[in-house]
Design a protein around this motif. Structure first.
Motif, PDB file in Angstrom:
ATOM      1  N   LEU A   1       0.853  -1.339   0.085  1.00 45.31           N
ATOM      2  CA  LEU A   1      -0.010  -0.081   0.122  1.00 45.31           C
ATOM      3  C   LEU A   1       0.831   1.160  -0.033  1.00 45.31           C
ATOM      4  N   VAL A   2       0.719   1.912  -0.886  1.00 46.86           N
ATOM      5  CA  VAL A   2       1.412   3.250  -1.028  1.00 46.86           C
ATOM      6  C   VAL A   2       0.554   4.367  -1.434  1.00 46.86           C
ATOM      7  N   GLN A   3       1.320   5.568  -1.516  1.00 45.38           N
ATOM      8  CA  GLN A   3       0.319   6.805  -1.773  1.00 45.38           C
ATOM      9  C   GLN A   3       0.659   7.197  -3.269  1.00 45.38           C
ATOM     10  N   ALA A   4      -0.207   7.945  -3.851  1.00 49.21           N
ATOM     11  CA  ALA A   4       0.058   8.560  -5.102  1.00 49.21           C
ATOM     12  C   ALA A   4       1.467   9.189  -5.272  1.00 49.21           C
ATOM     13  N   GLY A   5       2.132   8.884  -6.065  1.00 56.03           N
ATOM     14  CA  GLY A   5       3.453   9.444  -6.239  1.00 56.03           C
ATOM     15  C   GLY A   5       4.713   8.763  -5.798  1.00 56.03           C
ATOM     16  N   ASP A   6       4.204   7.735  -4.952  1.00 53.70           N
ATOM     17  CA  ASP A   6       5.488   6.846  -4.643  1.00 53.70           C
ATOM     18  C   ASP A   6       6.153   5.754  -5.339  1.00 53.70           C
TER      19      ASP A   6
ATOM     20  N   VAL B   1      -0.906  -4.434  -5.612  1.00 55.27           N
ATOM     21  CA  VAL B   1      -0.352  -3.025  -5.315  1.00 55.27           C
ATOM     22  C   VAL B   1      -1.761  -2.231  -5.268  1.00 55.27           C
ATOM     23  N   THR B   2      -1.576  -1.351  -4.194  1.00 50.15           N
ATOM     24  CA  THR B   2      -2.678  -0.349  -3.704  1.00 50.15           C
ATOM     25  C   THR B   2      -1.907   0.914  -3.507  1.00 50.15           C
ATOM     26  N   VAL B   3      -2.601   1.642  -4.409  1.00 58.00           N
ATOM     27  CA  VAL B   3      -2.118   3.240  -4.599  1.00 58.00           C
ATOM     28  C   VAL B   3      -3.097   4.171  -4.031  1.00 58.00           C
ATOM     29  N   SER B   4      -3.125   4.597  -2.794  1.00 61.20           N
ATOM     30  CA  SER B   4      -4.197   5.598  -2.430  1.00 61.20           C
ATOM     31  C   SER B   4      -3.819   7.105  -2.935  1.00 61.20           C
ATOM     32  N   SER B   5      -5.019   7.773  -2.814  1.00 61.45           N
ATOM     33  CA  SER B   5      -5.036   9.238  -3.378  1.00 61.45           C
ATOM     34  C   SER B   5      -4.635  10.038  -2.433  1.00 61.45           C
TER      35      SER B   5
END
Length: 124
Positions: free
Chosen positions: A9-14, A120-124
């Motif tokens: 789990l990461v944030q947008a831009g990572d 892969v999960t990308v949070s906004s």
């Protein structure tokens, strides 16, 4: 057998780096592709690298952000994912084939051997 790992789990831009490790076979003999499947969607091609590493292709949706590479000495293929976006959220699969053609490297049918996938999960 292929083993995909490195999701999370990461944030947008990572950034994240996925690994595809082979056991019981020499990965250097195979062309390796990464596919991804988002919830409710079909599995789609992301990137491919030929057995020698001499040729790589990325889907337009990830071009310029994702890089596929391989280290045959470590029996591993990598997918470096930068500038991640929420729409990159998916289960990522690596797949292997001894066959390569410019007309079908993006098709799931080209690859008889698949890893189990890594989320892969990308949070906004």
């Amino acid at each position: 057998q292929l083993q995909a790992s490195g999701g999370g789990l990461v944030q947008a831009g990572d950034s994240l780096r996925l690994s595809c490790a082979a056991s019981g076979r020499t990965i250097g003999s195979y062309n390796i592709a990464w596919f991804r499947q988002a919830p409710g969607k079909e599995r789609e091609f992301a990137a491919v690298i030929k057995w020698s590493g001499s040729t790589t292709y990325c889907a337009d949706s990830v071009k310029g952000r994702f890089t596929i590479s391989r280290d045959n000495a470590k029996n591993t293929v990598y997918l470096q994912m930068n500038s991640l976006k929420p729409e990159d959220t998916a289960v990522y699969y690596c797949a292997a084939s001894t066959y390569y053609h410019s007309n079908n490297y993006y098709s799931t049918y080209t690859y008889p051997t698949w890893g189990q996938g890594t989320l892969v999960t990308v949070s906004s």
